[in-house]
Design an enzyme around this catalytic site. Structure first.
Site, PDB file in Angstrom:
ATOM      1  N   GLY A  82       3.402 -22.311   1.938  1.00 35.37           N
ATOM      2  CA  GLY A  82       3.118 -23.542   1.600  1.00 35.37           C
ATOM      3  C   GLY A  82       4.384 -24.351   2.338  1.00 35.37           C
ATOM      4  O   GLY A  82       5.353 -23.708   2.644  1.00 35.37           O
ATOM      5  N   ASN A 115       8.602 -13.569  12.733  1.00 36.23           N
ATOM      6  CA  ASN A 115       9.380 -15.028  12.609  1.00 36.23           C
ATOM      7  C   ASN A 115      10.682 -14.628  13.331  1.00 36.23           C
ATOM      8  O   ASN A 115      11.745 -15.611  13.433  1.00 36.23           O
ATOM      9  CB  ASN A 115       9.921 -15.442  11.286  1.00 36.23           C
ATOM     10  CG  ASN A 115       8.532 -16.109  10.503  1.00 36.23           C
ATOM     11  OD1 ASN A 115       7.900 -16.678  11.184  1.00 36.23           O
ATOM     12  ND2 ASN A 115       8.716 -16.093   9.286  1.00 36.23           N
ATOM     13  N   PRO A 127      -1.057 -17.134  12.725  1.00 33.30           N
ATOM     14  CA  PRO A 127      -2.027 -16.646  13.966  1.00 33.30           C
ATOM     15  C   PRO A 127      -1.293 -15.827  15.108  1.00 33.30           C
ATOM     16  O   PRO A 127      -0.047 -15.938  15.464  1.00 33.30           O
ATOM     17  CB  PRO A 127      -2.509 -18.032  14.608  1.00 33.30           C
ATOM     18  CG  PRO A 127      -1.243 -18.721  14.058  1.00 33.30           C
ATOM     19  CD  PRO A 127      -1.032 -18.314  12.747  1.00 33.30           C
ATOM     20  N   HIS A 134       1.342 -26.459  21.854  1.00 35.01           N
ATOM     21  CA  HIS A 134       2.039 -25.594  22.989  1.00 35.01           C
ATOM     22  C   HIS A 134       2.300 -26.160  24.274  1.00 35.01           C
ATOM     23  O   HIS A 134       2.753 -25.662  24.985  1.00 35.01           O
ATOM     24  CB  HIS A 134       1.047 -24.406  23.066  1.00 35.01           C
ATOM     25  CG  HIS A 134       1.093 -23.528  22.019  1.00 35.01           C
ATOM     26  ND1 HIS A 134      -0.034 -22.406  21.652  1.00 35.01           N
ATOM     27  CD2 HIS A 134       1.647 -23.084  20.834  1.00 35.01           C
ATOM     28  CE1 HIS A 134       0.463 -21.526  20.707  1.00 35.01           C
ATOM     29  NE2 HIS A 134       1.441 -21.935  20.039  1.00 35.01           N
ATOM     30  N   THR A 135       1.924 -27.420  24.093  1.00 37.47           N
ATOM     31  CA  THR A 135       2.513 -28.280  25.214  1.00 37.47           C
ATOM     32  C   THR A 135       3.949 -28.276  25.549  1.00 37.47           C
ATOM     33  O   THR A 135       4.509 -28.533  26.764  1.00 37.47           O
ATOM     34  CB  THR A 135       1.765 -29.628  25.237  1.00 37.47           C
ATOM     35  OG1 THR A 135       1.952 -30.241  26.563  1.00 37.47           O
ATOM     36  CG2 THR A 135       2.524 -30.403  24.089  1.00 37.47           C
ATOM     37  N   ASP A 150       3.522 -24.613  28.795  1.00 43.07           N
ATOM     38  CA  ASP A 150       2.712 -25.329  29.634  1.00 43.07           C
ATOM     39  C   ASP A 150       3.599 -25.382  30.949  1.00 43.07           C
ATOM     40  O   ASP A 150       4.775 -25.865  31.117  1.00 43.07           O
ATOM     41  CB  ASP A 150       2.942 -26.777  29.118  1.00 43.07           C
ATOM     42  CG  ASP A 150       2.322 -27.851  29.853  1.00 43.07           C
ATOM     43  OD1 ASP A 150       1.954 -27.415  31.202  1.00 43.07           O
ATOM     44  OD2 ASP A 150       2.127 -29.008  29.497  1.00 43.07           O
ATOM     45  N   ASP A 205       2.207 -33.957  25.631  1.00 39.59           N
ATOM     46  CA  ASP A 205       1.087 -34.537  26.273  1.00 39.59           C
ATOM     47  C   ASP A 205      -0.060 -33.735  26.088  1.00 39.59           C
ATOM     48  O   ASP A 205      -0.098 -32.666  25.351  1.00 39.59           O
ATOM     49  CB  ASP A 205       1.572 -34.796  27.558  1.00 39.59           C
ATOM     50  CG  ASP A 205       1.875 -33.636  28.488  1.00 39.59           C
ATOM     51  OD1 ASP A 205       1.618 -32.713  28.163  1.00 39.59           O
ATOM     52  OD2 ASP A 205       2.557 -33.922  29.540  1.00 39.59           O
TER      53      ASP A 205
END
Length: 328
Positions: free
Chosen positions: A72, A94, A166, A196-197, A248, A256
């Site tokens: 959390g 991590n 994930p 991930h941009t 990206d 974006d």
């Protein structure tokens, strides 16, 4: 007894018997009477850090995500390990978190606590939530009102991370299942993937897609061929796995919707990115947001707001840390 008096009695009993129910309600302007300038203090600290390095942006966003998904949104990911406790941040999943993300929160906390009336009144978890919003806005993304009122967690163990985040190899079913466990929909998952941009990754996280995909197809056929060659040039077989590659390739320093346009071109770095376009269940959302930046931003704000409500600590389940990296 009148209806009004019954309502008052119920409310007073609720406060007495269920204090956590009341305190669990995150709200905007939570610190209005406690530390009224907290948002501008945090924003200024993030801006200073941003001017030093752009890594502040993806580092802070990713820190928030990794924090919320494990125990959390309680800043437990910031806790440093001790000889007696291996903390969350030292779990293998991590280890790639950028130090600049941690540093952003620590510097913002110091700026807040430098104001006498604010000292030890604002949680590290809330500072991380605000800093994430500010990092997104500084890189061209949407600004939004952050819900506040979280406490900092009281535990942080490396083992608690296992299976909670994930993985780059996930397919759509795995992504949807993990996000659903936190009350997040497929639309929320795709929107949050859009962060991930501005992210980056290391060669070892996607090397399987450009060298060892299958015996018949050493390169993942869903990868754009030109893009795959570029990735091989940047990540030769025996390269240092810590070399960082932009998620990206087109606009890596701007928050974006180009991430979704890249997916349409086969330029998703992870399997878990490209599957959003490859799978017919998620492709319509990718196509819609590739065409409509405003729609993506609206969905992203809704998703990150929901993410910020995951596993919030209240009452006796948390406190306000004096040092974000150390339990009180």
């Amino acid at each position: 007894m009148g209806r009004f008096h019954l309502v008052l009695l119920f409310l007073s009993l609720s406060f007495c018997l269920f204090p956590d129910i009341i305190s669990a309600q995150l709200r905007r302007n939570y610190y209005a009477n406690i530390c009224p300038n907290v948002e501008s203090i945090v924003r200024n600290a993030v801006q200073k850090k941003f001017q030093q390095t752009f890594v502040t942006v993806p580092g802070t966003i990713r820190l928030f995500f990794h924090d919320c998904f494990v125990q959390g949104c309680d800043a437990s990911v910031i806790i440093q390990s001790t000889p007696n406790n291996k903390a969350e941040k030292d779990n293998p999943d991590n280890l790639s978190l950028a130090g600049d993300g941690f540093d952003t929160v620590i510097k913002a906390k110091a700026a807040v606590d430098a104001v006498p009336s604010c000292r030890n009144k604002v949680s590290c978890a809330d500072i991380l939530a605000m800093a994430t919003r500010d990092a997104i806005a500084l890189s061209g993304g949407p600004s939004y009102a952050v819900e506040l009122g979280r406490l900092d967690g009281l535990s942080s163990t490396a083992s608690s991370v296992n299976g909670k985040l994930p993985q780059p190899t996930f397919n759509l079913n795995q992504l949807n299942s993990l996000f659903a466990s936190h009350g997040l929909s497929q639309t929320d998952m795709i929107a949050l993937s859009g962060a991930h941009t501005v992210g980056f990754s290391h060669c070892n996280k996607f090397a399987n897609r450009i060298y060892n995909f299958t015996r018949q197809n050493p390169v993942d056929p869903t990868l754009n061929k030109v893009y795959a060659t570029q990735l091989q040039d940047m990540c030769p077989r025996n390269v240092d796995p810590r070399i960082a590659i932009n998620m990206d390739p087109a606009t890596p320093n701007t928050f974006d919707n180009v991430y979704f346009k890249n997916l349409q071109q086969g330029q998703g770095l992870f399997t878990s990115d490209q599957v959003l376009f490859a799978d017919p269940r998620s492709r319509p959302t990718v196509n819609a947001w590739a065409q409509n930046s405003a729609a993506f931003q609206k969905a992203f704000v809704a998703a990150i707001t929901k993410l910020g409500r995951v596993g919030v600590k209240t009452g006796k389940n948390g406190n306000i840390r004096r040092d974000c990296a150390v339990f009180n």
